[in-house]
Scaffold this motif. Sequence first.
Motif, PDB file in Angstrom:
ATOM      1  N   LEU A 263      29.283  15.894 -65.432  1.00 29.27           N
ATOM      2  CA  LEU A 263      27.914  15.981 -64.941  1.00 29.27           C
ATOM      3  C   LEU A 263      27.985  16.358 -63.462  1.00 29.27           C
ATOM      4  CD1 LEU A 263      25.244  15.597 -66.349  1.00 29.27           C
ATOM      5  CD2 LEU A 263      25.186  13.268 -65.481  1.00 29.27           C
TER       6      LEU A 263
ATOM      7  N   SER B 107      26.056  17.068 -60.152  1.00 34.06           N
ATOM      8  CA  SER B 107      24.785  16.779 -59.490  1.00 34.06           C
ATOM      9  C   SER B 107      24.714  17.550 -58.182  1.00 34.06           C
ATOM     10  CB  SER B 107      24.639  15.282 -59.214  1.00 34.06           C
ATOM     11  OG  SER B 107      24.723  14.563 -60.417  1.00 34.06           O
TER      12      SER B 107
ATOM     13  N   ARG C 138      25.170  19.552 -67.048  1.00 33.50           N
ATOM     14  CA  ARG C 138      26.315  19.161 -67.871  1.00 33.50           C
ATOM     15  C   ARG C 138      27.200  20.376 -68.076  1.00 33.50           C
ATOM     16  NH1 ARG C 138      26.536  14.857 -72.016  1.00 33.50           N
ATOM     17  NH2 ARG C 138      28.377  15.295 -73.264  1.00 33.50           N
TER      18      ARG C 138
ATOM     19  N   SER D 273      17.449  14.015 -64.997  1.00 32.16           N
ATOM     20  CA  SER D 273      17.992  14.115 -63.639  1.00 32.16           C
ATOM     21  C   SER D 273      17.131  14.970 -62.717  1.00 32.16           C
ATOM     22  CB  SER D 273      19.399  14.713 -63.679  1.00 32.16           C
ATOM     23  OG  SER D 273      19.340  16.107 -63.986  1.00 32.16           O
ATOM     24  N   TYR D 274      16.252  15.794 -63.274  1.00 29.52           N
ATOM     25  CA  TYR D 274      15.470  16.734 -62.464  1.00 29.52           C
ATOM     26  C   TYR D 274      14.442  15.989 -61.627  1.00 29.52           C
ATOM     27  CZ  TYR D 274      12.285  20.467 -61.196  1.00 29.52           C
ATOM     28  OH  TYR D 274      11.481  21.332 -60.496  1.00 29.52           O
ATOM     29  N   ARG D 275      14.434  16.297 -60.328  1.00 31.76           N
ATOM     30  CA  ARG D 275      13.503  15.624 -59.413  1.00 31.76           C
ATOM     31  C   ARG D 275      13.211  16.526 -58.223  1.00 31.76           C
ATOM     32  NH1 ARG D 275      15.281  11.695 -55.292  1.00 31.76           N
ATOM     33  NH2 ARG D 275      13.360  11.017 -54.343  1.00 31.76           N
TER      34      ARG D 275
ATOM     35  N   LYS E 141      31.096  12.569 -68.081  1.00 30.61           N
ATOM     36  CA  LYS E 141      30.049  12.215 -69.045  1.00 30.61           C
ATOM     37  C   LYS E 141      30.607  12.520 -70.439  1.00 30.61           C
ATOM     38  CE  LYS E 141      25.669  11.269 -69.973  1.00 30.61           C
ATOM     39  NZ  LYS E 141      24.990  10.063 -69.600  1.00 30.61           N
TER      40      LYS E 141
ATOM     41  N   GLN F 275      19.824  18.570 -66.768  1.00 25.50           N
ATOM     42  CA  GLN F 275      19.543  17.467 -67.676  1.00 25.50           C
ATOM     43  C   GLN F 275      18.151  16.961 -67.302  1.00 25.50           C
ATOM     44  OE1 GLN F 275      22.040  16.101 -70.094  1.00 25.50           O
ATOM     45  NE2 GLN F 275      22.493  18.241 -69.687  1.00 25.50           N
TER      46      GLN F 275
ATOM     47  N   GLU G 203      16.531  18.080 -56.812  1.00 22.63           N
ATOM     48  CA  GLU G 203      17.765  17.388 -57.186  1.00 22.63           C
ATOM     49  C   GLU G 203      17.904  17.488 -58.694  1.00 22.63           C
ATOM     50  OE1 GLU G 203      17.482  13.425 -55.658  1.00 22.63           O
ATOM     51  OE2 GLU G 203      17.093  14.140 -53.631  1.00 22.63           O
ATOM     52  N   GLN G 204      19.108  17.837 -59.153  1.00 22.30           N
ATOM     53  CA  GLN G 204      19.328  17.993 -60.584  1.00 22.30           C
ATOM     54  C   GLN G 204      20.797  17.818 -60.918  1.00 22.30           C
ATOM     55  OE1 GLN G 204      18.042  21.988 -61.458  1.00 22.30           O
ATOM     56  NE2 GLN G 204      19.973  22.866 -60.844  1.00 22.30           N
ATOM     57  N   SER G 205      21.054  17.560 -62.201  1.00 25.04           N
ATOM     58  CA  SER G 205      22.418  17.465 -62.708  1.00 25.04           C
ATOM     59  C   SER G 205      22.555  18.419 -63.881  1.00 25.04           C
ATOM     60  CB  SER G 205      22.727  16.043 -63.172  1.00 25.04           C
ATOM     61  OG  SER G 205      22.664  15.150 -62.088  1.00 25.04           O
TER      62      SER G 205
END
Length: 122
Positions: A113, A115, A56, A18-20, A108, A15, A52-54
């Motif tokens: 979701l 993570s 779906r 959420s991407y970091r 969600k 998502q 870091e990411q989530s």
Amino acid sequence: MVLPVWPATVPDAPQRPSYRVSQPFNQNDITDMEAGNSRDRPRGTVQYRIVEQSIRMTQTEYAAFEAYVRDDLVKGSLRFTMNVWNGYAMASHTVKLAGPDKFTVSPKGRALLVSMRLEVEL
């Protein structure tokens, strides 16, 4: 040794909100010198970044993901290959689920979701 591959039945696209990239490079060994300055040296030969990411997932996709982590990755302890967003496109990388929890799940709507923190080899 052949690495496990992310299952085709499970989505891999994060998502976007959420991407970091929380750590662009693994931390250097820093040695303080007597003159007051310090020396930085790369740690190890494998360089990686923390992403870091989530993602779906539906209930069915999550069941396949959970079985993959539990059985193929031996509770998330092995490295594997998957497509990872690199800022402009999805590209195949060797990764590992990082941290003691490996992943977290939250509802969600009708989906879930998932993570995760990934060590992405550079």
